[in-house]
Every structure is written in C-alpha cells, then in structure tokens.
Scaffold this motif. Structure first.
Motif, PDB file in Angstrom:
ATOM      1  N   LEU A  85       0.838  -1.203   0.000  1.00 28.84           N
ATOM      2  CA  LEU A  85       0.000   0.000   0.000  1.00 28.84           C
ATOM      3  C   LEU A  85       0.871   1.249   0.000  1.00 28.84           C
ATOM      4  CD1 LEU A  85      -2.778  -1.070   2.527  1.00 28.84           C
ATOM      5  CD2 LEU A  85      -3.177  -0.275   0.181  1.00 28.84           C
ATOM      6  N   VAL A  86       0.531   2.196  -0.875  1.00 23.41           N
ATOM      7  CA  VAL A  86       1.348   3.394  -1.042  1.00 23.41           C
ATOM      8  C   VAL A  86       0.485   4.644  -0.963  1.00 23.41           C
ATOM      9  CG1 VAL A  86       2.956   4.626  -2.551  1.00 23.41           C
ATOM     10  CG2 VAL A  86       2.924   2.120  -2.552  1.00 23.41           C
ATOM     11  N   ASP A  87       0.950   5.620  -0.218  1.00 24.81           N
ATOM     12  CA  ASP A  87       0.350   6.946  -0.232  1.00 24.81           C
ATOM     13  C   ASP A  87       1.476   7.963  -0.209  1.00 24.81           C
ATOM     14  OD1 ASP A  87      -1.607   8.852  -0.378  1.00 24.81           O
ATOM     15  OD2 ASP A  87      -2.541   8.397   1.546  1.00 24.81           O
ATOM     16  N   GLN A  88       1.160   9.190  -0.577  1.00 26.24           N
ATOM     17  CA  GLN A  88       2.195  10.225  -0.557  1.00 26.24           C
ATOM     18  C   GLN A  88       2.619  10.553   0.858  1.00 26.24           C
ATOM     19  OE1 GLN A  88       2.591  13.967  -3.176  1.00 26.24           O
ATOM     20  NE2 GLN A  88       1.314  14.655  -1.465  1.00 26.24           N
ATOM     21  N   TRP A  89       1.634  10.625   1.773  1.00 26.61           N
ATOM     22  CA  TRP A  89       1.896  11.100   3.128  1.00 26.61           C
ATOM     23  C   TRP A  89       0.910  10.442   4.077  1.00 26.61           C
ATOM     24  CZ3 TRP A  89       5.898  14.567   3.262  1.00 26.61           C
ATOM     25  CH2 TRP A  89       6.206  15.158   4.492  1.00 26.61           C
ATOM     26  N   ILE A  90       1.349  10.115   5.282  1.00 26.64           N
ATOM     27  CA  ILE A  90       0.441   9.621   6.321  1.00 26.64           C
ATOM     28  C   ILE A  90       0.536  10.577   7.496  1.00 26.64           C
ATOM     29  CG2 ILE A  90      -0.089   7.736   7.905  1.00 26.64           C
ATOM     30  CD1 ILE A  90       1.072   5.810   5.843  1.00 26.64           C
ATOM     31  N   GLU A  91      -0.527  11.348   7.703  1.00 24.57           N
ATOM     32  CA  GLU A  91      -0.546  12.323   8.789  1.00 24.57           C
ATOM     33  C   GLU A  91      -1.291  11.756   9.993  1.00 24.57           C
ATOM     34  OE1 GLU A  91      -1.643  17.025   9.607  1.00 24.57           O
ATOM     35  OE2 GLU A  91      -1.408  16.283   7.560  1.00 24.57           O
ATOM     36  N   THR A  92      -2.600  11.552   9.870  1.00 26.86           N
ATOM     37  CA  THR A  92      -3.377  10.962  10.969  1.00 26.86           C
ATOM     38  C   THR A  92      -3.581   9.465  10.777  1.00 26.86           C
ATOM     39  OG1 THR A  92      -5.487  11.416   9.871  1.00 26.86           O
ATOM     40  CG2 THR A  92      -4.594  13.129  11.314  1.00 26.86           C
ATOM     41  N   GLY A  93      -3.386   8.974   9.551  1.00 27.29           N
ATOM     42  CA  GLY A  93      -3.516   7.546   9.280  1.00 27.29           C
ATOM     43  C   GLY A  93      -4.904   7.100   8.894  1.00 27.29           C
ATOM     44  N   GLY A  94      -5.861   8.022   8.814  1.00 25.06           N
ATOM     45  CA  GLY A  94      -7.244   7.628   8.541  1.00 25.06           C
ATOM     46  C   GLY A  94      -7.439   6.956   7.204  1.00 25.06           C
ATOM     47  N   SER A  95      -6.924   7.555   6.140  1.00 24.00           N
ATOM     48  CA  SER A  95      -7.119   6.970   4.812  1.00 24.00           C
ATOM     49  C   SER A  95      -6.350   5.663   4.659  1.00 24.00           C
ATOM     50  CB  SER A  95      -6.699   7.965   3.721  1.00 24.00           C
ATOM     51  OG  SER A  95      -5.365   8.381   3.904  1.00 24.00           O
ATOM     52  N   MET A  96      -5.159   5.566   5.243  1.00 22.77           N
ATOM     53  CA  MET A  96      -4.400   4.319   5.153  1.00 22.77           C
ATOM     54  C   MET A  96      -5.083   3.198   5.922  1.00 22.77           C
ATOM     55  SD  MET A  96      -1.946   2.682   3.814  1.00 22.77           S
ATOM     56  CE  MET A  96      -0.911   3.926   3.064  1.00 22.77           C
ATOM     57  N   GLU A  97      -5.633   3.496   7.081  1.00 23.21           N
ATOM     58  CA  GLU A  97      -6.361   2.475   7.848  1.00 23.21           C
ATOM     59  C   GLU A  97      -7.559   1.967   7.047  1.00 23.21           C
ATOM     60  OE1 GLU A  97      -5.821   0.838  10.470  1.00 23.21           O
ATOM     61  OE2 GLU A  97      -4.324   1.932  11.641  1.00 23.21           O
ATOM     62  N   ALA A  98      -8.252   2.866   6.348  1.00 21.41           N
ATOM     63  CA  ALA A  98      -9.383   2.448   5.523  1.00 21.41           C
ATOM     64  C   ALA A  98      -8.921   1.549   4.381  1.00 21.41           C
ATOM     65  CB  ALA A  98     -10.109   3.674   4.979  1.00 21.41           C
ATOM     66  N   ALA A  99      -7.790   1.913   3.766  1.00 28.06           N
ATOM     67  CA  ALA A  99      -7.254   1.099   2.677  1.00 28.06           C
ATOM     68  C   ALA A  99      -6.833  -0.281   3.172  1.00 28.06           C
ATOM     69  CB  ALA A  99      -6.066   1.813   2.041  1.00 28.06           C
ATOM     70  N   ILE A 100      -6.227  -0.334   4.338  1.00 24.89           N
ATOM     71  CA  ILE A 100      -5.836  -1.623   4.936  1.00 24.89           C
ATOM     72  C   ILE A 100      -7.056  -2.513   5.127  1.00 24.89           C
ATOM     73  CG2 ILE A 100      -4.991  -2.702   7.059  1.00 24.89           C
ATOM     74  CD1 ILE A 100      -3.088  -0.253   7.327  1.00 24.89           C
ATOM     75  N   LYS A 101      -8.124  -1.938   5.669  1.00 26.79           N
ATOM     76  CA  LYS A 101      -9.348  -2.715   5.919  1.00 26.79           C
ATOM     77  C   LYS A 101      -9.954  -3.231   4.617  1.00 26.79           C
ATOM     78  CE  LYS A 101     -10.457  -0.315  10.232  1.00 26.79           C
ATOM     79  NZ  LYS A 101     -11.363   0.652  10.908  1.00 26.79           N
ATOM     80  N   LEU A 102      -9.906  -2.419   3.570  1.00 19.48           N
ATOM     81  CA  LEU A 102     -10.435  -2.858   2.280  1.00 19.48           C
ATOM     82  C   LEU A 102      -9.636  -4.028   1.716  1.00 19.48           C
ATOM     83  CD1 LEU A 102     -11.223   0.583   0.595  1.00 19.48           C
ATOM     84  CD2 LEU A 102     -12.888  -1.151   1.279  1.00 19.48           C
ATOM     85  N   VAL A 103      -8.309  -3.931   1.791  1.00 16.71           N
ATOM     86  CA  VAL A 103      -7.459  -5.012   1.282  1.00 16.71           C
ATOM     87  C   VAL A 103      -7.718  -6.311   2.044  1.00 16.71           C
ATOM     88  CG1 VAL A 103      -5.066  -5.837   1.137  1.00 16.71           C
ATOM     89  CG2 VAL A 103      -5.647  -3.513   0.387  1.00 16.71           C
ATOM     90  N   VAL A 104      -7.757  -6.219   3.360  1.00 16.94           N
ATOM     91  CA  VAL A 104      -7.956  -7.411   4.191  1.00 16.94           C
ATOM     92  C   VAL A 104      -9.347  -7.999   3.975  1.00 16.94           C
ATOM     93  CG1 VAL A 104      -8.109  -8.229   6.576  1.00 16.94           C
ATOM     94  CG2 VAL A 104      -6.275  -6.669   5.910  1.00 16.94           C
ATOM     95  N   ARG A 105     -10.354  -7.151   3.859  1.00 14.92           N
ATOM     96  CA  ARG A 105     -11.725  -7.643   3.676  1.00 14.92           C
ATOM     97  C   ARG A 105     -11.899  -8.341   2.335  1.00 14.92           C
ATOM     98  NH1 ARG A 105     -16.210  -3.515   5.530  1.00 14.92           N
ATOM     99  NH2 ARG A 105     -15.993  -2.580   3.444  1.00 14.92           N
ATOM    100  N   GLN A 106     -11.067  -7.968   1.351  1.00 17.90           N
ATOM    101  CA  GLN A 106     -11.117  -8.643   0.053  1.00 17.90           C
ATOM    102  C   GLN A 106     -10.284  -9.924   0.026  1.00 17.90           C
ATOM    103  OE1 GLN A 106     -12.917  -7.689  -2.828  1.00 17.90           O
ATOM    104  NE2 GLN A 106     -13.938  -6.466  -1.268  1.00 17.90           N
ATOM    105  N   GLY A 107      -9.641 -10.247   1.151  1.00 20.80           N
ATOM    106  CA  GLY A 107      -8.852 -11.472   1.227  1.00 20.80           C
ATOM    107  C   GLY A 107      -7.370 -11.268   0.987  1.00 20.80           C
ATOM    108  N   GLY A 108      -6.953 -10.014   0.789  1.00 17.14           N
ATOM    109  CA  GLY A 108      -5.545  -9.746   0.553  1.00 17.14           C
ATOM    110  C   GLY A 108      -4.731  -9.668   1.827  1.00 17.14           C
ATOM    111  N   ILE A 109      -3.420  -9.650   1.666  1.00 13.80           N
ATOM    112  CA  ILE A 109      -2.479  -9.531   2.775  1.00 13.80           C
ATOM    113  C   ILE A 109      -1.691  -8.234   2.585  1.00 13.80           C
ATOM    114  CG2 ILE A 109      -0.439 -10.534   3.892  1.00 13.80           C
ATOM    115  CD1 ILE A 109      -1.418 -13.278   2.802  1.00 13.80           C
ATOM    116  N   VAL A 110      -1.609  -7.434   3.622  1.00 11.55           N
ATOM    117  CA  VAL A 110      -0.838  -6.196   3.545  1.00 11.55           C
ATOM    118  C   VAL A 110       0.644  -6.539   3.682  1.00 11.55           C
ATOM    119  CG1 VAL A 110      -0.402  -3.935   4.580  1.00 11.55           C
ATOM    120  CG2 VAL A 110      -2.748  -4.821   4.458  1.00 11.55           C
ATOM    121  N   ALA A 111       1.353  -6.503   2.561  1.00  8.50           N
ATOM    122  CA  ALA A 111       2.777  -6.847   2.560  1.00  8.50           C
ATOM    123  C   ALA A 111       3.627  -5.720   3.139  1.00  8.50           C
ATOM    124  CB  ALA A 111       3.233  -7.158   1.137  1.00  8.50           C
ATOM    125  N   GLY A 112       3.119  -4.497   3.068  1.00  8.70           N
ATOM    126  CA  GLY A 112       3.852  -3.359   3.595  1.00  8.70           C
ATOM    127  C   GLY A 112       3.155  -2.063   3.271  1.00  8.70           C
TER     128      GLY A 112
END
Length: 242
Positions: free
Chosen positions: A127-154
C-alpha cells in the motif's frame, strides 16, 4: 532550493528539501511534497528509498490511495514490474466496489472504494500513499485489502508522522518512509528548516510571505527559524480550483 538542482554530494533524503511550504492557509495541507516529483533524480531516489526495505519481500500488487498515492504507487509498481490498483475516493468507479468510511487529516468524513475483482485471496499488497498524517485513509485502505482477502505486505509513504494513527501503523505493519531519523522531529512539528530556503528564494516571494522578522536581510537566522510557523500571512479563502 531550485527544483531542477541535483547536489553533487547527496545525503539521505536530500530531495525532501524540494518540498514546498503551504502559503495559502490552514484549510490546506501544511506542505506540498509533489514538487520533488518534478526532479527526475529526486523521484528516482525517492522510489528507491521506499523500496529498499522490501527488496527481498514477495509483493504481488501495488495499491495507491487517491489521489497523490497514485503517483508514487504507479512509479513503484513500474520499478517492481507489478500491477497497480487504484483505491479511489467514492463516486469515481463505475464497477462493483467495496467501500470504507474514514476521517481525513482535517477531520472530514470521507469514503474510499476499491473494485472487487482485483484482490484475490492471499495476494500480497504493498500500500502506497504520498503522506500519512493521521492515518485515517491508510487504515481504511488496509481494511479494504484485508476484507477482500488480501495480505498487507507493507506500507510506503514519503513520511509517516508520529500521530496516534501513524504510530499504530508503524507498530503493526512493515513500513517504509523517506524521512531520516534526525529530521523526524521537524516533520512531526510541521516546521522544516528547509522552508527557510523558500523564504529567501526570489521565485517564492508571493504576497503571503513576510520576508523579514529580525529586521535585517535574513538568511535563516535562528530567531527567524524559531518563529517560522508564525511568519505566514494567509488569504482568507482558497483560490479557485485549488
């Protein structure tokens, strides 16, 4: 710092000096990292630095978060010779999607969406983003990946700030960022010493800047740097199409 300049002797993260400070007001992010993408060497080294911790890792797919994560994410995918998945803001995908609510850095409620036909069970996603300030959007992306059956490699971003959300991500996932440890405090405080280069650059003498504080032709003296975050005068409204 000249956006085209490449120093002959380059320290780790030298390209972070190319990032521009906010001159428009508190309704905008505190800086613009995308300026460094204009410099080909800076972009190349930024991508290389972000990938360094994952050199020996298995990665099947790179996913970038709308919108600025698309730039770094696609560059990283090209370097890895992997596919790229766009995690979009709500309302842009005309196919079946999975959605997740989140709060962004400004506290506004938003929604991220991902297509449901790209992430298969067990696929390892960077998962890639330009910047992580509060982490809200990245946490949402993590949940989407996991809910689809994926593994967050980094997780990779130019900077992962040490906010509550940022610390949670750093503690629970393999992460990569470009900010050297000795500069971390400046980034967490949103006050980079490199911004002084912009205050004294004739190309950045916009009306929003006050050039002098100490009464002299300042070149970044300690007293001015100590009060740098108070030096800005902002317009009351954002400009059109900002």
């Amino acid at each position: 710092m000249d956006v085209w300049k490449v120093p002959k002797e380059r320290q780790q993260g030298w390209y972070l000096n190319l990032m521009a400070p906010n001159i428009k007001g508190k309704q905008y992010p505190w800086l613009d990292p995308s300026r460094l993408y204009c410099n080909s060497q800076a972009l190349h080294e930024c991508v290389e630095d972000l990938l360094q911790p994952f050199q020996n890792d298995e990665i099947d797919l790179v996913a970038g978060i709308d919108a600025m994560g698309f730039i770094l994410g696609s560059a990283i995918a090209k370097q890895l010779e992997k596919g790229f998945l766009a995690i979009r803001k709500a309302g842009h995908l005309c196919v079946k999607t999975d959605a997740m609510n989140y709060s962004d850095y400004s506290g506004r409620e938003k929604v991220l969406e991902v297509r449901t036909d790209a992430i298969k069970e067990g696929i390892r996603v960077l998962l890639v983003d330009q910047w992580i300030e509060t982490g809200g959007s990245m946490e949402a992306a993590i949940k989407l990946v996991v809910r689809q059956g994926g593994i967050v490699a980094g997780i990779a971003a130019i900077c992962i700030e040490e906010s509550e959300g940022g610390k949670h991500i750093l503690q629970n996932y393999k992460c990569s960022q470009c900010v050297p440890p000795h500069l971390k405090a400046e980034f967490n405080e949103h006050s980079l010493q490199s911004f002084l280069l912009f205050r004294n650059n004739p190309l950045h003498e916009e009306p929003g800047y006050q050039k002098r504080v100490c009464g002299a032709d300042c070149h970044g003296c300690p007293s001015c740097y100590a009060t740098f975050t108070n030096l800005m005068t902002y317009p009351t409204e954002p400009t059109e199409n900002s």
